[in-house]
Scaffold this active site. Structure first.
Site, PDB file in Angstrom:
ATOM      1  N   ARG A   1       0.847  -1.113   0.237  1.00 30.16           N
ATOM      2  CA  ARG A   1       0.107  -0.104   0.177  1.00 30.16           C
ATOM      3  C   ARG A   1       1.156   1.065   0.182  1.00 30.16           C
ATOM      4  O   ARG A   1       1.592   1.267   0.947  1.00 30.16           O
ATOM      5  CB  ARG A   1      -1.087   0.216   1.294  1.00 30.16           C
ATOM      6  CG  ARG A   1      -1.946   1.050   1.066  1.00 30.16           C
ATOM      7  CD  ARG A   1      -2.931   1.096   2.367  1.00 30.16           C
ATOM      8  NE  ARG A   1      -3.470   2.302   3.176  1.00 30.16           N
ATOM      9  CZ  ARG A   1      -3.303   3.083   4.314  1.00 30.16           C
ATOM     10  NH1 ARG A   1      -2.675   3.482   4.587  1.00 30.16           N
ATOM     11  NH2 ARG A   1      -3.878   4.834   3.888  1.00 30.16           N
TER      12      ARG A   1
ATOM     13  N   HIS B   1      -2.557  11.130   0.662  1.00 29.17           N
ATOM     14  CA  HIS B   1      -2.506  10.605   1.923  1.00 29.17           C
ATOM     15  C   HIS B   1      -1.751  11.960   1.692  1.00 29.17           C
ATOM     16  O   HIS B   1       0.111  12.223   2.638  1.00 29.17           O
ATOM     17  CB  HIS B   1      -1.452  10.112   1.986  1.00 29.17           C
ATOM     18  CG  HIS B   1      -0.872   8.999   3.507  1.00 29.17           C
ATOM     19  ND1 HIS B   1      -0.990   7.914   3.858  1.00 29.17           N
ATOM     20  CD2 HIS B   1      -0.176   9.300   4.644  1.00 29.17           C
ATOM     21  CE1 HIS B   1      -0.711   7.321   5.340  1.00 29.17           C
ATOM     22  NE2 HIS B   1      -0.026   8.586   4.893  1.00 29.17           N
TER      23      HIS B   1
ATOM     24  N   TYR C   1      -3.431   1.779  16.012  1.00 32.27           N
ATOM     25  CA  TYR C   1      -3.231   2.343  16.896  1.00 32.27           C
ATOM     26  C   TYR C   1      -3.349   1.909  17.784  1.00 32.27           C
ATOM     27  O   TYR C   1      -1.633   0.734  18.685  1.00 32.27           O
ATOM     28  CB  TYR C   1      -1.861   3.625  16.338  1.00 32.27           C
ATOM     29  CG  TYR C   1      -1.176   3.190  15.297  1.00 32.27           C
ATOM     30  CD1 TYR C   1       0.005   3.170  14.799  1.00 32.27           C
ATOM     31  CD2 TYR C   1      -2.450   3.881  14.374  1.00 32.27           C
ATOM     32  CE1 TYR C   1       0.609   2.847  13.625  1.00 32.27           C
ATOM     33  CE2 TYR C   1      -1.520   3.829  12.869  1.00 32.27           C
ATOM     34  CZ  TYR C   1      -0.017   3.457  12.895  1.00 32.27           C
ATOM     35  OH  TYR C   1       0.451   3.344  10.913  1.00 32.27           O
TER      36      TYR C   1
ATOM     37  N   GLU D   1      -3.424  -0.061   8.022  1.00 31.29           N
ATOM     38  CA  GLU D   1      -1.825   0.175   9.521  1.00 31.29           C
ATOM     39  C   GLU D   1      -2.050   0.201  10.414  1.00 31.29           C
ATOM     40  O   GLU D   1      -3.329   0.113  10.764  1.00 31.29           O
ATOM     41  CB  GLU D   1      -1.941   2.116   9.413  1.00 31.29           C
ATOM     42  CG  GLU D   1      -1.140   2.582   8.091  1.00 31.29           C
ATOM     43  CD  GLU D   1      -1.359   4.034   8.143  1.00 31.29           C
ATOM     44  OE1 GLU D   1      -1.143   4.748   9.016  1.00 31.29           O
ATOM     45  OE2 GLU D   1      -1.617   5.253   7.004  1.00 31.29           O
TER      46      GLU D   1
HETATM   47  O1  IFM Z   1       2.697   7.341   9.967  1.00 27.58           O
HETATM   48  C1  IFM Z   1       1.462   7.473  10.268  1.00 27.58           C
HETATM   49  C2  IFM Z   1       0.718   8.008   8.871  1.00 27.58           C
HETATM   50  O2  IFM Z   1       1.236   8.468   8.031  1.00 27.58           O
HETATM   51  C3  IFM Z   1      -0.583   7.694   8.847  1.00 27.58           C
HETATM   52  N1  IFM Z   1      -1.023   7.040   9.537  1.00 27.58           N
HETATM   53  C4  IFM Z   1      -0.564   7.228  10.966  1.00 27.58           C
HETATM   54  C5  IFM Z   1       1.117   6.524  11.225  1.00 27.58           C
HETATM   55  C6  IFM Z   1       2.160   6.869  11.792  1.00 27.58           C
HETATM   56  O3  IFM Z   1       1.707   7.979  13.001  1.00 27.58           O
END
Ligand code: IFM
Length: 486
Positions: free
Chosen positions: A91, A135, A311, A385
């Site tokens: 990705r 992004h 996260y 992510e």
């Molecule tokens: O690095 C970032 C990414 O660009 C977008 N999501 C969170 C990641 C970690 O902060």
């Protein structure tokens, strides 16, 4: 069965494995401004992140994405790293100002050629490309014309989507419109800790709406230009919001944050309307007249899956006065990124943290996936992510040992697997990130990569976690017990 007669559950053997479904996608992820560098090459013009990072005091250590990981020149080596890892998908994001400098007019062929080469190499190695259109690198000229708070930026985005799909649609099957529009709107225009660094809560709400509209228009543009088997989606950093206590006041605080973090997007995108409580919570700021008839319905386009970035959970309580939002994990600012939620306090969840100060809590991943499944039962999910920053270094033997990352990944993949067992339709997992890279306002001080990058030389060193993840991607299994324990 009563407790007295119940047989003890046998402990799983340490060698036992959790097996992911056949066809589950294993990938890694990056974003253009965070890795590419080559900021002024081949016709690329500045994005809002070039401007922001070159503004003194905005990014830690004055770091910029001018060179970053120099992926623009090292892409072949980076694809080889992925092939070594054995991942099935990658990705990445397309840089809008590299493809359409200034955000208007025809595409620049040299910019497109870079992505054509990259995608061809991925396909050659059997790695499925997953392209994100945006992004966070809005062409600066579009910001100068008003940026995301202006409606016409959504039209510009749909035009750019068409250029990208026309050029790459013959080889990229999976597309994402926006990455984490919450950050673009509320960190970019609310708290100002992201580009373009504006601090205006109404502008942030307008930006959120125009990002929703841009998504809807871009999905229409993509579907018009792409083959019928192409897949389109959006990635949200869905916040898993927990109240500190079960009191009505704390639950209401969690509801407010859920509204302005999550439902401001999932409302229009998946239900075709803004949530009534969000409109009420923000009525003292705006009457939302920037939302025209039909906008929310247009934002609701059929999606092939929802991209989920997770996260850490968000822990909140009611506060009697305007509360500090500085512990919300999104960077320090005197301005809040939470319109309509001034009297909400953010708390550090208990337990271990990563180098970002974010709590390590895989149960948040599990609960979030179950909630999404309950709310949107027919929508497949992909974790676009998940990962962690730690203070990695190359040791004297040349190795990067990162057991904390392995433990984090193991815990979160266990949560994903448990969610699948509970019936949630999760189709894939993308580790953030392939490489250490430019972590926005934190510059290069935070390392999220499976591969360590020595910035002065550009040298890449796969970390121990890369070896561990490689085994996971190749076998489609994770051990039952944390491989770093004991
Ligand atoms: O690095 C970032 C990414 O660009 C977008 N999501 C969170 C990641 C970690 O902060």
């Amino acid at each position: 069965m009563t407790t007295a007669t119940r047989q003890a559950e046998p402990e799983p053997a340490a060698s036992a494995a959790r097996v992911f479904p056949t066809g589950f996608t294993w990938g890694t992820a990056t974003a253009a401004y965070q890795i590419e560098g080559a900021a002024t090459l081949d016709g690329r013009t500045p994005s809002i992140w070039d401007t922001y990072s070159h503004t003194p005091g905005k990014v830690r250590n004055g770091d910029t994405g001018d060179v970053a990981c120099d992926h623009y020149h090292r892409w072949r080596e980076d694809v080889a790293l992925m092939a070594d890892l054995g991942v099935g998908a990658y990705r990445f994001s397309l840089s809008w100002p590299r493809i359409q400098p200034t955000g208007r007019g025809p595409a620049v062929q040299k910019g497109l050629d870079f992505y054509r080469r990259l995608v061809d190499e991925l396909l050659e190695k059997g790695i499925q490309p997953v392209a994100t259109l945006y992004h966070w690198d809005l062409p600066q000229e579009l910001e100068d014309a008003g940026g995301w708070p202006e409606r016409r930026t959504a039209d510009r985005f749909a035009e750019y989507a068409t250029l990208a799909a026309d050029a790459l649609g013959d080889r990229v099957q999976t597309w994402t419109t926006l990455n984490e529009p919450w950050c673009s709107a509320f960190l970019g225009y609310g708290s100002g800790v992201h580009a373009p660094g504006r601090t205006d809560q109404v502008a942030a709400l307008r930006a959120a709406h125009h990002l929703n509209l841009a998504h809807g228009k871009a999905v229409q543009a993509l579907r018009a230009a792409l083959p019928s088997d192409a897949r389109t989606s959006i990635t949200l950093n869905v916040h898993h919001v927990r109240p500190l206590t079960d009191s009505a006041a704390d639950r209401d605080a969690a509801r407010r944050i859920d509204a302005v973090a999550n439902r401001v997007f999932t409302g229009p995108l998946l239900h075709g309307e803004y949530p009534a409580d969000l409109l009420r919570d923000t009525a003292h700021l705006t009457d939302w007249s920037f939302v025209r008839d039909g906008d929310a319905a247009l934002a609701k386009q059929p999606l092939d899956f929802l991209g989920v970035n997770y996260y850490s959970p968000t822990l909140v309580s009611a506060a009697s006065e305007e509360a500090s939002h500085n512990s919300d994990g999104h960077g320090k600012s005197a301005y809040s990124p939470w319109p309509g939620a001034d009297q909400v306090a953010f708390h550090q969840p208990p337990g271990a943290t990563t180098a970002m100060g974010w709590a390590v809590d895989p149960s948040g991943m599990y609960d979030l996936l179950l909630r999404l499944h309950t709310d949107f039962p027919d929508l497949p999910l992909i974790i676009t992510e998940n990962g962690a920053a730690f203070d990695d270094y190359v040791d004297p033997s040349g190795e990067v040992r990162d057991p904390d990352r392995i433990s984090y990944l193991h815990g979160h993949l266990t949560a994903v697997h448990r969610a699948i067992e509970a019936g949630v339709d999760v189709r894939g997992y993308f580790l953030w990130s392939l490489l250490d890279n430019f972590e926005w306002g934190y510059g290069y001080s935070k390392r999220f990569g499976a591969v360590y990058v020595d910035y002065p030389t550009g040298k890449r060193t796969p970390k121990a976690s890369a070896g561990w993840y490689s085994e996971v991607a190749r076998t489609g299994t994770i051990p039952v017990t944390d491989p770093t324990a004991g």
